[in-house]
Design an enzyme around this catalytic site. Structure first.
Site, PDB file in Angstrom:
ATOM      1  N   GLU A 113       8.885   9.005   4.264  1.00 41.89           N
ATOM      2  CA  GLU A 113       7.651   9.722   3.930  1.00 41.89           C
ATOM      3  C   GLU A 113       7.884  11.229   3.888  1.00 41.89           C
ATOM      4  OE1 GLU A 113       4.421   7.644   5.471  1.00 41.89           O
ATOM      5  OE2 GLU A 113       2.932   9.211   5.093  1.00 41.89           O
TER       6      GLU A 113
ATOM      7  N   GLU B  22       9.449  11.868   0.633  1.00 42.91           N
ATOM      8  CA  GLU B  22       8.448  11.734  -0.429  1.00 42.91           C
ATOM      9  C   GLU B  22       7.549  12.966  -0.471  1.00 42.91           C
ATOM     10  OE1 GLU B  22       5.747   8.602   0.407  1.00 42.91           O
ATOM     11  OE2 GLU B  22       5.077   8.372  -1.662  1.00 42.91           O
TER      12      GLU B  22
ATOM     13  N   CYS C  91       0.513   4.061   6.485  1.00 40.46           N
ATOM     14  CA  CYS C  91       0.984   3.075   7.462  1.00 40.46           C
ATOM     15  C   CYS C  91      -0.142   2.271   8.072  1.00 40.46           C
ATOM     16  CB  CYS C  91       1.781   3.771   8.562  1.00 40.46           C
ATOM     17  SG  CYS C  91       0.942   5.192   9.211  1.00 40.46           S
TER      18      CYS C  91
ATOM     19  N   SER D 114       0.879   7.621   0.044  1.00 42.83           N
ATOM     20  CA  SER D 114       2.324   7.505   0.122  1.00 42.83           C
ATOM     21  C   SER D 114       2.699   6.094  -0.306  1.00 42.83           C
ATOM     22  CB  SER D 114       2.763   7.747   1.568  1.00 42.83           C
ATOM     23  OG  SER D 114       4.008   7.154   1.794  1.00 42.83           O
TER      24      SER D 114
ATOM     25  N   LYS E 124      -3.133  -5.994  10.133  1.00 44.79           N
ATOM     26  CA  LYS E 124      -1.753  -6.319   9.762  1.00 44.79           C
ATOM     27  C   LYS E 124      -1.556  -7.815   9.545  1.00 44.79           C
ATOM     28  CE  LYS E 124       0.371  -2.221  11.717  1.00 44.79           C
ATOM     29  NZ  LYS E 124       0.614  -1.415  10.530  1.00 44.79           N
TER      30      LYS E 124
ATOM     31  N   GLU F  29      -2.157  -7.912   6.117  1.00 38.06           N
ATOM     32  CA  GLU F  29      -1.159  -7.120   5.377  1.00 38.06           C
ATOM     33  C   GLU F  29       0.105  -7.927   5.118  1.00 38.06           C
ATOM     34  OE1 GLU F  29       0.861  -4.297   7.725  1.00 38.06           O
ATOM     35  OE2 GLU F  29       1.065  -2.793   6.157  1.00 38.06           O
TER      36      GLU F  29
ATOM     37  N   GLU G  91       3.043  -7.839  -2.264  1.00 41.72           N
ATOM     38  CA  GLU G  91       4.030  -6.752  -2.340  1.00 41.72           C
ATOM     39  C   GLU G  91       4.910  -6.690  -1.105  1.00 41.72           C
ATOM     40  OE1 GLU G  91       0.520  -6.958  -3.168  1.00 41.72           O
ATOM     41  OE2 GLU G  91       0.302  -5.139  -1.966  1.00 41.72           O
TER      42      GLU G  91
ATOM     43  N   CYS H 210      -3.748   3.826  16.466  1.00 39.27           N
ATOM     44  CA  CYS H 210      -3.453   2.413  16.742  1.00 39.27           C
ATOM     45  C   CYS H 210      -3.752   2.013  18.181  1.00 39.27           C
ATOM     46  CB  CYS H 210      -1.995   2.106  16.431  1.00 39.27           C
ATOM     47  SG  CYS H 210      -1.562   2.565  14.753  1.00 39.27           S
TER      48      CYS H 210
END
Lengths: 587, 574
Positions: B276, B279, B298, B318, B357, B360, B365, B502
């Site tokens: 990141e 990027e 994230c 991102s 998650k 996720e 992907e 989190c």
């Protein structure tokens, strides 16, 4: 000749529209008017011939019309004449004036005097009969003076809470933002139709009151929140508002006073709980009609966060009267702490259904007189619907006003009076009142949502003769918790009918409990008298234990082993063929 | 707040609290309540927190303290009516404690015990509603719902509002409008609803059985990774002090449970930092105005929210996968090769503080070479339940090290668990990437803490980077409005869907309150203070991974395994 046709909901339901058409066919001019109160006598037609006194006919049918018109031509008596009015050249000397007949003698029609007399939406007729005097007086005074006058009158909110109207208005006296003025026309109590009558018969008195209130609290926008189940009232209100605006009594710069006020009508969507102030506001805001805890009170933070005053329909009609004739005039009627009059709607086990307007302080006994209900036929009067309480024979001499009722732990409610006679099972009645609360509870708070449901289940259990003495204890326990801890007025008053029925008619509950019967009537048996029995089967239909055998049209028999002696068969038998036989104990 | 004097149970008390329930708690009396939550607005519907104020019964959660109030907190009448209300709630609640996921930490159960209440005197109709298993992350059991409104309020706070009252009275159901199922709604699976539910009406989807099945399968090599937040939080579910750090003991516990290898998601976070930061610098260098500010990706709750409700900002995201995904991808390639294991036999389990998650790892992907990057996600709560089930007492264990070849994580990676941590870690590495030297000061205090929206300018030894840190999707919505209008101009935005980051996630131990989040946060920053390895780029394991496999940040291989793409999704047609 002109015929005034009673065309409130009662008249229309009785067929007055057909009579109007028939009269038109006969070339008689008619005028639409509201309801004079004796709904049980509709269709009511009042004939004004030239400048003679108006003659009032009741229970008119189309086929009576030719005879009626003939009678009026010659001044002859007719069996359907109810009374006459003192408004012209005297005739019909044998006919009583309406103020003198039993139903009206003790009434004081200061609010409802135009109902059934004027065309509801006609502003000119309204003004001619003293309408808009109140508004004209108010706009000449300062706002604080209007509030002070209403406070001086002692007017208490007619929606049920009985809170001082003037005091409520004074809460927004120093509001930093412009308040809203709302009329609560969501009359939801079963058995209550006082507000409907006013809105169908004399909507301008309410509109005027709303306008005066708007002036006093410096509002610009008035809203009438009315239940959608009153389409005729909505129509008449819309019409009246349009006419009032045309004549300059609403809109911009009313009567050149600088005060501008508009009224919008908003319909409810079928929830009793939306009669509660915070739920009403939520509904107006487009949200689901669920109450909020108070504080904050609507007068501080109401509709769209602005200060809001909400008044009942009848309260606003009183406001028009007070500002027209003065607080002193208003105080002439009623009592010191409950001044003025109250409109009550009568229904139930009586012939003379309709509405009456009586001064506060009238005794319950006197209401029975008006309603022509004999004392020995009278069992109970239930005041205030599903949030109200029962007045039994013991309270016949109770004065009907806010404080006297409070002293016996009863409430006036909004004014619905349901009269019950000895055929009425009080446990069944309690069930009906509770079932209403269960279906109308919004469901937010635990005591009302769960408590009313459990109370209903227990009452039904007792009605099925499945109840135990502990169930009665649990019932009372739940009732007091629901009353003390519910979030809003609906929950807080949901237990009232049950609590008052338990207070005066506990025996009817105990009689139905298991175990109680065998103790009380161990040596008594119900027997069907064979020679009397017609085999109609009504007894076996109501028997909760299915203890009655017999084919239709043949003599029936009670199985004594199954019988729990609840007595329902005996009560329902149309030929009194079920006997309670007491036996001697065998030695 | 001014100090007022009130009289509680006959004793004069001075308090500066606004609400009565808090004032009473201060003097050591915890008034029972169910619908009250310290982080949510009072709703006052359970009617359990009633107290007697000057003779009137009021709910203490929404009654303001007034000077001179005389309060009775437990008169006979009050106790009686509290019990009755509790009985009424229990009468409409299934008797299923023994098999219920919240057995042992259910607020209703606790109250029934404390108030010594049996419900048997009230029996009647109960609800018979269908449970909703349509979502991969969240399960609804409306029969257990006590209609406390906490989930509705939590979802409203996130500006998503998919939960509401349906119907009226006894028939009321709290759930999606029109009796819909969760998979038909734009639910982002953030789990704030489950985190605030006092009972088991809305919970995480429990997958411990599937995981234990895989663990006990001798043909599978099961690798488990633990998120940064877990080490400072799971202790709360096991009766330990909030903020207790259990990292190395947890490794031992997981090995005892039967996992073949234990890795640290913080190493994945180091990877994410590398990718990141690279990027970010590329976008700055090429002046890609359209794709700046760069927004972190994230947080899957945020990704879902962006795809449903903030289409305009998808281009700013991102392209990096989240840390556990990156680590998962690396496990099935780099780790598998190093250990000479057929990646088809590897099962990757992530222990996360997050419910989103679970959703996720099912994304199309999040697959490489026909294999999922992560196979299962378990929440902190599920880990605690596995430890309880097997009787493993974590605090009594010896310490163990994570498994190689990726056993070391920098404390910058650990900071990902707290709001502001991702940005801080990225800035530490970006500072090196920009200047070629380690930053003189590694700490960025202005990015830390519980403030809802933090806007600061970070000085990377001369290069100024404007950063916005936001946690909570409602506040994210507010911030993005300000970005759109131009009111706020930044280069980098870190978004966390959950309050505190989190550590306040939907899968965290219950209860989670602002107070507890702060303790967990303090523990995370303490790890950073005491760590020797404080930047991702200095992590030797990460350097090896790049040298041996990924080549360099932003390479084709990195893009294949460590980056992803996004879709615009229609909230009315999810």
């Amino acid at each position: 000749m002109i015929a005034n046709i009673g065309l409130a909901s009662c008249g229309i339901a009785a067929g007055a529209e057909d009579i109007q058409k028939a009269l038109h066919k006969k070339g008689i001019k008619t005028k639409t008017v509201g309801c004079i109160g004796a709904c049980h006598l509709e269709p009511i037609i009042e004939f004004k011939k030239e400048d003679y006194e108006t003659i009032i006919f009741c229970s008119v049918k189309t086929k009576d019309l030719s005879e009626i018109l003939k009678a009026l031509k010659s001044g002859k008596l007719h069996r359907k004449i109810l009374a006459k009015r003192k408004d012209g050249k005297e005739w019909y000397p044998k006919v009583k004036y309406i103020e003198d007949i039993c139903f009206y003698k003790k009434q004081q029609k200061i609010l409802s005097h135009r109902c059934g007399i004027i065309d509801p939406a006609d502003v000119d007729e309204y003004v001619k009969s003293g309408g808009y005097d109140g508004l004209q007086n108010a706009i000449k005074m300062k706002k604080e003076e209007v509030i002070a006058e209403v406070e001086k009158s002692g007017l208490r909110g007619r929606g049920g809470a009985g809170f001082s109207t003037g005091k409520k208005w004074s809460f927004v006296k120093n509001a930093k933002e412009r308040p809203f003025m709302v009329c609560n026309a969501d009359e939801g109590d079963p058995g209550a139709f006082m507000n409907r009558i006013l809105l169908e018969s004399d909507p301008l008195s309410v509109i005027e009151g709303l306008t005066i209130a708007g002036y006093a609290i410096n509002a610009r926008q008035g809203i009438i929140y009315i239940r959608s189940e009153y389409p005729l009232a909505v129509e008449r209100l819309k019409h009246a508002i349009k006419n009032a605006t045309k004549k300059g009594f609403l809109g911009n710069n009313i009567l050149n006073s600088g005060f501008s006020f508009d009224i919008e009508i908003k319909l409810g969507a079928g929830a009793f709980v939306c009669g509660e102030e915070t739920a009403l506001i939520a509904s107006l805001e487009g949200k689901t009609g669920r109450p909020h805890p108070r504080p904050p009170y609507p007068t501080d933070k109401g509709l769209l966060g602005k200060p809001t005053v909400i008044n009942n329909v009848e309260t606003l009609a009183c406001v028009s009267l007070i500002m027209a004739k003065g607080s002193g005039y208003f105080r002439k009627f009623g009592t010191e702490t409950s001044p003025g009059t109250k409109i009550f709607s009568l229904s139930g086990a009586l012939k003379k259904t309709g509405y009456i307007e009586v001064p506060f302080g009238i005794k319950l006994r006197e209401v029975l007189e008006i309603a022509d209900v004999k004392e020995d036929e009278f069992k109970v009067m239930h005041l205030g619907g599903p949030a109200g309480s029962c007045l039994p024979k013991e309270l016949l001499d109770l004065n009907l006003d806010y404080d006297s009722l409070k002293s016996v732990n009863a409430t006036l409610g909004s004014g619905s009076m349901i009269l019950l006679n000895h055929d009425q099972d009080m446990v069944e009645f309690a069930k009906n009142m509770m079932a209403f609360n269960v279906s109308e509870s919004c469901g937010k708070c635990v005591p009302c949502r769960e408590g009313t449901k459990r109370m209903l289940e227990l009452i039904e259990k007792i009605l099925r003769n499945d109840g135990k003495p502990e169930d009665l204890v649990t019932l009372e326990h739940i009732a007091s918790t629901v009353k003390d801890t519910s979030l809003c007025g609906l929950g807080q008053s949901a237990s009232n009918p049950l609590i008052s029925i338990l207070k005066y008619f506990k025996g009817e509950y105990i009689d139905k409990l298991q175990g109680a019967i065998s103790i009380a009537n161990d040596l008594a048996m119900y027997r069907i008298i064979e020679v009397k029995c017609t085999g109609c089967d009504k007894c076996s239909e109501v028997c909760p234990m299915k203890a009655i055998r017999g084919k239709k049209f043949e003599v029936h028999q009670i199985d004594e082993a199954r019988c729990i002696k609840c007595g329902r068969c005996s009560k329902i038998c149309p030929v009194k063929a079920v006997d309670l036989v007491k036996m001697e104990r065998a030695i | 707040m001014s100090t007022k004097t009130i009289i509680v149970d006959g004793n004069e008390v001075k308090t500066d609290k606004e609400m009565l329930i808090d004032a009473i708690k201060d003097i050591g009396i915890k008034v029972p309540s169910l619908c009250h939550h310290p982080d949510l607005k009072p709703w006052a519907v359970c009617r359990l927190c009633i107290v007697d104020v000057d003779g009137k019964i009021v709910t203490s959660c929404n009654t303001q303290v007034r000077e001179g109030m005389k309060i009775l907190t437990h008169s006979e009448r009050i106790l009686d009516e509290r019990k009755m209300n509790l009985k009424l709630i229990l009468a409409n609640h299934p008797f299923a404690c023994e098999s219920c996921i919240r057995n042992g930490y259910c607020e209703l159960q606790k109250l029934a015990e404390e108030m010594n209440v049996k419900k048997e005197e009230i029996q009647g109709e109960t609800r018979n509603l269908k449970s909703d298993y349509s979502s991969l992350s969240i399960v609804r059991e409306p029969n257990k719902c006590i209609l406390c409104n906490r989930c509705v309020e939590a979802c409203d706070k996130q500006h998503i509002s998919i939960l509401e009252y349906n119907g009226r009275g006894f028939k009321t159901i709290i759930g999606p409008a029109f009796d819909n199922i969760l998979s038909n709604t734009p639910c982002v699976s953030c789990g704030q609803c489950a985190l605030h539910c006092p009972v088991a009406a809305i919970t995480e989807r429990n997958q411990t059985r599937e995981v234990m099945h895989a663990v006990n399968d001798p043909t599978k090599h099961v690798v488990v990774q633990i998120a940064p937040a877990i080490r400072v939080s799971v202790g709360e579910s096991l009766g330990l002090e909030p903020g207790t750090v259990l990292t190395e003991k947890l490794v031992t516990a997981l090995k005892m449970l039967g996992f073949d290898a234990v890795l640290d998601t913080s190493t994945g976070a180091d990877l994410t930092t590398m990718e990141e930061a690279h990027e970010f610098i590329e976008r700055l260098k090429n002046n890609e105005k359209e794709r700046l500010p760069l927004i972190t990706s994230c947080c899957p709750g945020w990704v879902n929210y962006c795809e449903f409700f903030q289409h305009d900002f998808i281009k700013n995201m991102s392209t990096c996968k989240s840390p556990h995904m990156m680590l998962g991808a690396l496990i099935k390639t780099y780790y598998a090769k190093e250990k000479n294991i057929d990646p088809k036999n590897i099962v990757v389990v992530s222990i996360m503080p997050c419910t989103a998650k679970k959703n996720e790892c099912n994304r199309v992907e999040m697959k490489n070479d026909l294999m999922r990057n992560v196979d299962y996600v378990l929440t902190t709560r599920e880990l605690a339940s596995m430890l309880k089930m097997t009787g493993i007492k974590v605090d009594q264990l010896q310490e163990s090290a994570f498994d190689n070849p990726i056993e070391t994580a920098s404390s910058a990676g650990v900071m990902f668990g707290a709001t502001g941590g991702v940005a801080e870690s990225v800035l530490r590495t970006a500072g090196f990437m920009l200047t070629g030297k380690k930053l003189k000061k590694l700490e960025f205090e202005s990015l830390r803490g519980m403030k809802g929206i933090k806007i600061a300018e970070a000085d990377l030894d001369g290069k100024k980077i404007r950063v916005a840190i936001v946690h909570g999707l409602g506040r994210t919505d507010d911030l993005l409005k300000q970005i759109k209008s131009g009111e706020v101009k930044v280069d980098l935005i870190e978004v966390m869907a959950c309050y505190g980051g989190c550590i306040g996630g939907g899968g965290q131990p219950i209860p989670t309150t602002k107070e507890l989040i702060q303790k967990r946060m303090d523990a995370i920053y303490k790890i950073d203070d005491n760590s020797e390895l404080r930047t991702s780029y200095e992590n030797p394991n990460i350097q090896s991974a790049y040298y041996k496999f990924l080549k360099e940040p932003g390479s084709d291989i990195s893009h294949k395994y460590l980056h992803t793409r996004y879709f615009t999704r229609d909230p009315y047609n999810p």
